[in-house]
Design an enzyme around this catalytic site. Structure first.
Site, PDB file in Angstrom:
ATOM      1  N   PRO A 182       4.916  95.945 -56.163  1.00 37.34           N
ATOM      2  CA  PRO A 182       4.132  97.078 -56.670  1.00 37.34           C
ATOM      3  C   PRO A 182       4.330  98.316 -55.812  1.00 37.34           C
ATOM      4  O   PRO A 182       4.478  98.224 -54.593  1.00 37.34           O
ATOM      5  CB  PRO A 182       2.682  96.578 -56.551  1.00 37.34           C
ATOM      6  N   CYS A 218      10.115 129.407 -59.731  1.00 36.97           N
ATOM      7  CA  CYS A 218      10.737 130.179 -60.813  1.00 36.97           C
ATOM      8  C   CYS A 218      11.403 129.277 -61.841  1.00 36.97           C
ATOM      9  O   CYS A 218      12.635 129.232 -61.949  1.00 36.97           O
ATOM     10  CB  CYS A 218      11.744 131.145 -60.230  1.00 36.97           C
TER      11      CYS A 218
END
Ligand code: LLP
Length: 431
Positions: free
Chosen positions: A289, A359
Site C-alpha cells: 500500500p 503559466c
C-alpha cells in the site's frame, strides 16, 4: 460545522474556529514556515498502517509501503520503526529507504525498467526480492547473480489481466498495460528459473492498480496469482511469499459511499488465498500500500493570493500549484479543499476554480468547486495530499520545493525545509 462539501476527519478538524492538524492550528504552521507547505499527521499515518496490519493478522505478512507515495525520510523512518517494509521503484528509492532505517530484507523492488546497475545495487544491498517482469530482465538478473557469485532472490511479477475500473492512468493489471509478465510467458520461464543455480524464485507478485473501489478485483487477481504460485511450487520453486501489490484505497472527499474498509480488503486477500489453498504458514503475504497509508495523512496548505471573476468564471488564485500537486492536472483528480478559518454553518457556497500561479491553463487544483467566500490572505487546506504530492513535484517556473511539516499531537516539526535559490540551479554549469 458539518458541511458535506468540507469534510473534517479525525486528524484534520476545526478547533476554536481554526482547522488544526491533530492539535496544531494550521495558522501557526503557516506563520512558522509560510505557504505553500505540506503538513502531515503522524497519528494518521500510524493509524492507517495499523488498520492494514490488523486486516492481515490471519497470516504471516509484510506490509511493504510503496515509497513512491511519499518518500520523506521522517515518514519512512516512522514506518520502518513500526516493522513496516518498503516497496521501491528505483535505486534512488532504495537509498532513501536504507537511509531511513528499513532493513534490506524487508525491501522489495518492483519496476518495469530496471537498469543493470540497479539490479546489481539491489543485489549487493541484499534486499528481500527483485521482482522480474520481463524476459530480458531475467537474463540480466541471472548474469548479475553469476557475476556476484551468489544466487539472486527474485519474484516474478505477473499481469493477471484484471479490469479494476480505476482511472486508466493508475490501472496496471490489464493485458495491454506495460506491467508484469503475461502468465503463459511467465510459466514458460519457470523450469529454467528453477534449474538455474543463480536464481532463487522466492515470490510471485502482481499489482493490479491503485484506488480499488471494491476488493473483488483483488480477490480475483489473487486467485489467478495463486494458481500461478501453485504452478511454480509444483515445478520445484521454493516460494516463500505471495505479493498482492497495492491498491488499498483512500478517500479524497467526493465519495458518495465510503470505500470498503481495510478489513474488507484483508478478507478478500484471505479469500483469494484460501480458494487456491495458499493460506499456509510457510507462505508470507506481502502487500504494497502507498496512498492508503499516507494520502489522507497529508494536506497541502496554501494561501489565497487573489480572487477574480473572468467571463462567467470565478477564480481563486492560490500560492500552491501543479508544481506541488499535479494530480488534478494530470488525472482530473478531486481533492477536498477546506478553508482554515471555519466558515459559518450557513455560509453561502459558490463554484470557483482554484488555480495556481504557474503559466499553464492546466494549473488548477479544483474546478467548479463549491466553496465559501474567500479573500486574499485566507488559508486553504487541500486534503489527500500526503501521497503523490511531494513525490510528483517539480520546480517548473523556477518554483522552490515546499517545506514539509510533521505533526504529533501538540508538536510540529519541520521535516524538510523550503528549498533556497541555489537548488534552482544545482548541478548546472555556467558555460
Ligand atoms: N506497488 C506497485 C508495484 C505500484 O506500482 C504502486 C503504485 C503501488 C504498489 C502503490 O499503489 P497505491 O497503493 O499507492 O495506490 N501517481 C498516481 C499513482 C501511481 C501509482 C503507481 N504505482 C496517483 O497520484 O494517483
Amino acid at each position: 460545522m458539518s458541511n458535506a462539501h468540507i469534510p473534517e476527519s479525525e486528524w484534520f478538524s476545526y478547533r476554536d474556529g481554526v482547522l488544526a492538524c491533530e492539535k496544531v492550528p494550521l495558522e501557526s504552521i503557516a506563520a512558522e514556515v509560510d505557504t505553500p507547505a505540506f503538513v502531515y499527521s503522524g497519528a494518521a499515518i500510524d493509524e492507517a498502517y495499523r488498520a492494514i496490519d490488523e486486516a492481515l493478522q490471519f497470516a504471516p505478512h509484510l506490509i511493504a509501503y510503496a515509497v513512491k507515495a511519499n518518500g520523506n525520510l521522517s515518514v519512512l523512518a516512522r514506518l520502518a520503526s513500526q516493522g513496516c517494509g518498503a516497496d521501491i521503484a528505483s535505486i534512488g528509492e532504495m537509498q532513501r529507504a536504507l537511509k531511513a532505517g528499513f532493513s534490506p530484507d524487508r525491501i522489495v523492488f518492483s519496476g518495469v525498467g530496471k537498469r543493470r546497475e540497479e539490479i546489481e545495487a539491489a543485489a549487493r544491498a541484499g534486499i528481500r526480492a527483485i521482482h522480474v517482469e520481463n524476459v530480458q530482465e531475467l537474463d540480466l538478473a541471472e548474469s548479475v547473480a553469476q557475476e556476484l557469485g551468489r544466487p539472486l532472490i527474485i519474484g516474478i511479477r505477473v499481469n493477471p489481466d484484471i479490469d479494476t475500473k480505476t482511472h486508466p492512468y493508475i490501472a496496471t493489471g490489464l493485458r495491454e498495460s506495460k506491467f508484469g509478465l503475461a502468465i503463459p510467458v511467465a510459466e514458460e520461464l519457470i523450469p529454467r528459473i528453477v534449474e538455474s543455480a543463480h536464481l532463487d524464485l522466492a515470490a510471485v507478485a502482481c499489482h493490479i492498480g491503485s484506488q480499488l473501489a471494491s476488493p473483488q478485483p483483488l480477490r480475483d487477481a489473487i486467485e489467478i496469482l495463486g494458481s500461478f504460485a501453485k504452478f511454480c511450487l509444483d515445478r520445484g520453486a521454493k516460494l516463500r511469499a505471495i505479493d498482492v501489490g497495492g491498491g488499498w484505497p483512500m478517500h479524497y472527499g467526493q465519495e458518495v459511499d465510503p470505500y470498503p474498509s481495510a478489513k474488507a480488503f484483508g478478507d478478500a486477500i484471505r479469500g483469494g488465498l484460501e480458494a487456491t489453498g495458499l493460506l499456509r504458514p510457510d507462505i508470507e503475504i506481502v502487500t504494497e500500500p502507498g496512498r492508503a497509508i499516507v494520502g489522507d495523512a497529508g494536506i497541502l496548505l496554501t494561501r489565497v493570493l487573489y480572487t477574480k471573476t473572468q467571463g462567467d468564471r470565478r477564480f481563486v488564485i492560490v500560492d500552491a500549484a501543479m508544481t506541488e500537486l499535479i494530480r488534478p492536472a494530470l488525472y482530473g483528480a478531486y481533492h477536498a479543499i477546506m478553508p482554515v478559518a471555519e466558515p459559518s454553518s450557513n455560509a453561502e457556497l459558490n463554484p470557483v476554480d482554484v488555480v495556481g500561479p504557474v503559466c499553464e491553463s492546466g494549473d488548477f487544483l479544483a474546478k467548479d468547486r463549491a466553496l465559501p467566500l474567500v479573500k486574499p490572505g485566507d488559508l486553504l487546506a487541500i486534503r489527500g495530499a500526503g501521497a503523490y504530492g511531494r513525490e510528483m513535484q517539480s520546480m517548473y517556473n523556477a518554483r522552490p520545493l515546499p517545506p514539509e511539516v510533521l505533526v504529533d499531537g501538540i508538536r510540529s516539526r519541520v521535516i524538510r525545509q523550503r528549498s533556497g535559490p541555489e537548488a534552482l540551479w544545482q548541478g548546472e554549469i555556467l558555460a
